[in-house]
Design an enzyme around this catalytic site. Structure first.
Site, PDB file in Angstrom:
ATOM      1  N   ARG A 221       0.851  -1.203   0.000  1.00 19.11           N
ATOM      2  CA  ARG A 221       0.000   0.000   0.000  1.00 19.11           C
ATOM      3  C   ARG A 221       0.886   1.252   0.000  1.00 19.11           C
ATOM      4  NH1 ARG A 221      -3.789  -3.508   3.148  1.00 19.11           N
ATOM      5  NH2 ARG A 221      -2.423  -3.228   4.937  1.00 19.11           N
ATOM      6  N   ASP A 312      -6.611  -7.267  -5.889  1.00 21.64           N
ATOM      7  CA  ASP A 312      -6.150  -8.018  -4.705  1.00 21.64           C
ATOM      8  C   ASP A 312      -7.234  -9.003  -4.280  1.00 21.64           C
ATOM      9  OD1 ASP A 312      -4.719  -8.865  -2.516  1.00 21.64           O
ATOM     10  OD2 ASP A 312      -5.244  -7.148  -1.265  1.00 21.64           O
ATOM     11  N   CYS A 352      -3.036 -14.422  -3.481  1.00 20.30           N
ATOM     12  CA  CYS A 352      -2.665 -14.897  -2.141  1.00 20.30           C
ATOM     13  C   CYS A 352      -2.927 -16.402  -2.039  1.00 20.30           C
ATOM     14  CB  CYS A 352      -3.410 -14.125  -1.059  1.00 20.30           C
ATOM     15  SG  CYS A 352      -5.184 -14.271  -1.160  1.00 20.30           S
TER      16      CYS A 352
HETATM   17  N1  SAH Z   1      -6.920  -5.157  -0.684  1.00 17.41           N
HETATM   18  C1  SAH Z   1      -7.503  -5.327   0.624  1.00 17.41           C
HETATM   19  C2  SAH Z   1      -7.678  -6.786   1.004  1.00 17.41           C
HETATM   20  C3  SAH Z   1      -8.523  -7.586   0.052  1.00 17.41           C
HETATM   21  S1  SAH Z   1      -9.134  -9.088   0.710  1.00 17.41           S
HETATM   22  C4  SAH Z   1      -6.671  -4.564   1.650  1.00 17.41           C
HETATM   23  O1  SAH Z   1      -5.643  -3.972   1.285  1.00 17.41           O
HETATM   24  O2  SAH Z   1      -7.061  -4.533   2.820  1.00 17.41           O
HETATM   25  C5  SAH Z   1     -10.245  -9.604  -0.540  1.00 17.41           C
HETATM   26  C6  SAH Z   1     -11.565  -8.837  -0.583  1.00 17.41           C
HETATM   27  O3  SAH Z   1     -12.286  -9.320  -1.704  1.00 17.41           O
HETATM   28  C7  SAH Z   1     -12.490  -9.014   0.597  1.00 17.41           C
HETATM   29  O4  SAH Z   1     -12.766  -7.747   1.159  1.00 17.41           O
HETATM   30  C8  SAH Z   1     -13.786  -9.617   0.017  1.00 17.41           C
HETATM   31  O5  SAH Z   1     -14.959  -9.063   0.583  1.00 17.41           O
HETATM   32  C9  SAH Z   1     -13.680  -9.235  -1.427  1.00 17.41           C
HETATM   33  N2  SAH Z   1     -14.340 -10.106  -2.418  1.00 17.41           N
HETATM   34  C10 SAH Z   1     -14.345 -11.451  -2.493  1.00 17.41           C
HETATM   35  N3  SAH Z   1     -14.964 -11.863  -3.620  1.00 17.41           N
HETATM   36  C11 SAH Z   1     -15.358 -10.764  -4.286  1.00 17.41           C
HETATM   37  C12 SAH Z   1     -16.027 -10.532  -5.523  1.00 17.41           C
HETATM   38  N4  SAH Z   1     -16.395 -11.553  -6.313  1.00 17.41           N
HETATM   39  N5  SAH Z   1     -16.247  -9.264  -5.905  1.00 17.41           N
HETATM   40  C13 SAH Z   1     -15.890  -8.230  -5.110  1.00 17.41           C
HETATM   41  N6  SAH Z   1     -15.227  -8.399  -3.941  1.00 17.41           N
HETATM   42  C14 SAH Z   1     -14.974  -9.630  -3.532  1.00 17.41           C
END
Ligand code: SAH
Length: 409
Positions: A221, A312, A352
């Site tokens: 970030r 992500d 991940c």
């Molecule tokens: N980038 C974030 C962490 C991401 S974790 C950070 O820096 O904190 C992955 C995220 O993807 C979660 O918040 C989850 O709610 C979301 N997610 C999972 N499947 C999804 C989908 N199909 N569309 C949108 N969001 C999704």
């Protein structure tokens, strides 16, 4: 088998491996799969002596009768005793490493499972609150000793348990959440504010994903904020934004229009709050409660373009067995993202999934760019922050990998 301890003889259960199956423990890899066990057993989490087919000591380990990973090693030293002092020592070493790393944040991963010699234990510190996941039969059995050690070694009085991950089911353990340690006196709320890269971010250890927040992306970030500024990115799309960490980073880097996309409404509410909490205009940020894949397709149809995009996603491949389907899913979102990227634009893309290695991920992203008919400079390979260490003996620990790419003009 009987072992002499300070308090007398102790009867230890013994696990004998099949011939040839001792190799991984000899290389100090901490797992033994069900199929490698010739005989022996124990109660859930019970400490067992693991030996080769011809009786040579290999490890002290936690037995897990219902898991595919039947045995998780605590120690490869025959002289070591697995007791409260052992856990205090492991916790002390893990905390000492984090202090030496000099992390400029009060949100830190303190215990990262196998890498810290504590398979199945995850502990994050958020200001004065510890948030822990006990994910294996062994850590469950030693929970009290581990909790005491965590409070003693960190000086953090509050310890919240977030053992509600699905993987506990594989260990035959039910979900458990709630305060595990809380000193007498006024009740402490589960809401916490941390600082990271100079920003303020909030979370709730009782309600957030995992332990509350994704600390592993802290440095990425920070990097994103710097690159957004350096490359003069104005419009930013943050996909799978969770609580908007990368969105705040984009605003800190000078972006003027940021869209956060996530399927979690509470996470997006927090992302909105983070924008104003950090002094940015609410109007500079849009939170979209939607599926990322569908949103990318819609944006392409609408002819939208962005100067920077973050991808992500959650773990598409929990294990190598899911790698094929996951590869296609990664390729798809990356291809769509490339199509939405302005020439000269920046893409930070992550996986991940433990089941997708860094090389494979690189190939997937390269294939996606090819399909989108664009080329890019690979600025940097990305990984988890140093407080999520990996060890030489446990390659499975390397889960987060990413690429920072600039689209050729
Ligand atoms: N980038 C974030 C962490 C991401 S974790 C950070 O820096 O904190 C992955 C995220 O993807 C979660 O918040 C989850 O709610 C979301 N997610 C999972 N499947 C999804 C989908 N199909 N569309 C949108 N969001 C999704």
């Amino acid at each position: 088998m009987r072992v002499l301890t300070e308090t007398g003889f102790l009867t230890m259960k013994v696990i004998t491996l099949r011939e040839g199956k001792e190799r991984s423990l000899l290389r100090r890899h901490p797992w033994v799969f069900q199929g490698s066990v010739a005989k022996g057993g124990g109660d859930p989490g019970e400490t067992v002596r693991v030996q080769s087919h011809d009786g040579k000591f290999l490890a002290w380990a936690a037995f897990s009768p219902s898991s595919q990973i039947r045995v998780r090693a605590w120690s490869f030293d025959e002289a070591e005793r697995i007791d409260a002092a052992f856990f205090a020592g492991r916790v002390r070493a893990a905390v000492a490493l984090r202090r030496r790393l000099g992390i400029d944040s009060n949100g830190v991963r303190l215990i990262h499972g196998e890498a810290d010699g504590l398979p199945g234990l995850i502990v994050d510190q958020y200001d004065d609150v510890l948030s822990a996941q006990f994910l294996s039969a062994g850590t469950e059995r030693w929970k009290d000793a581990i909790a005491d050690a965590l409070v003693a070694e960190t000086g953090c009085p509050y310890l919240y348990e977030r053992s509600d991950s699905g993987v506990r089911g594989l260990e035959g353990l039910p979900p458990v959440t709630g305060w595990l340690r809380h000193p007498d006196g006024p009740h402490r709320a589960t809401a916490v504010t941390i600082h990271e890269n100079g920003w303020k971010l909030t979370l709730d250890v009782a309600e957030g994903h995992k332990t509350g927040y994704y600390l592993d992306q802290r440095d990425n970030r920070g990097l994103f904020a710097r690159l957004v500024r350096q490359l003069d990115c104005r419009s930013v799309l943050n996909c799978y934004s969770y609580t908007g960490g990368f969105s705040v980073a984009a605003l800190a880097g000078g972006a003027s229009e940021v869209i956060s996309v996530d399927s979690s409404a509470p996470a997006l509410a927090r992302a909105n709050a983070h924008v104003t909490l950090n002094g940015y205009e609410a109007s500079a940020h849009v939170a979209l409660d939607a599926d990322v894949n569908g949103t990318l397709r819609r944006f392409i149809q609408e002819g939208k373009r962005f100067d920077a995009i973050v991808l992500d996603p959650p773990k598409f491949a929990p294990s190598a067995a899911h790698a094929d389907r996951a590869s296609r899913a990664y390729k798809d979102i990356n291809r769509l993202a490339f199509k939405l990227l302005n020439p000269g634009g920046l893409l930070l893309t992550f996986s991940c999934s433990g089941g997708i290695g860094a090389e494979l991920f690189h190939k997937i992203v390269a294939g996606a760019a090819m399909d989108a008919a664009i080329d890019g400079y690979l600025l940097q390979r990305l990984e988890a922050t140093a407080d999520h260490p990996t060890t030489l003996t446990f390659p499975e620990g390397e889960y987060l990998k990413g690429l920072a790419i600039v689209r050729k003009a």
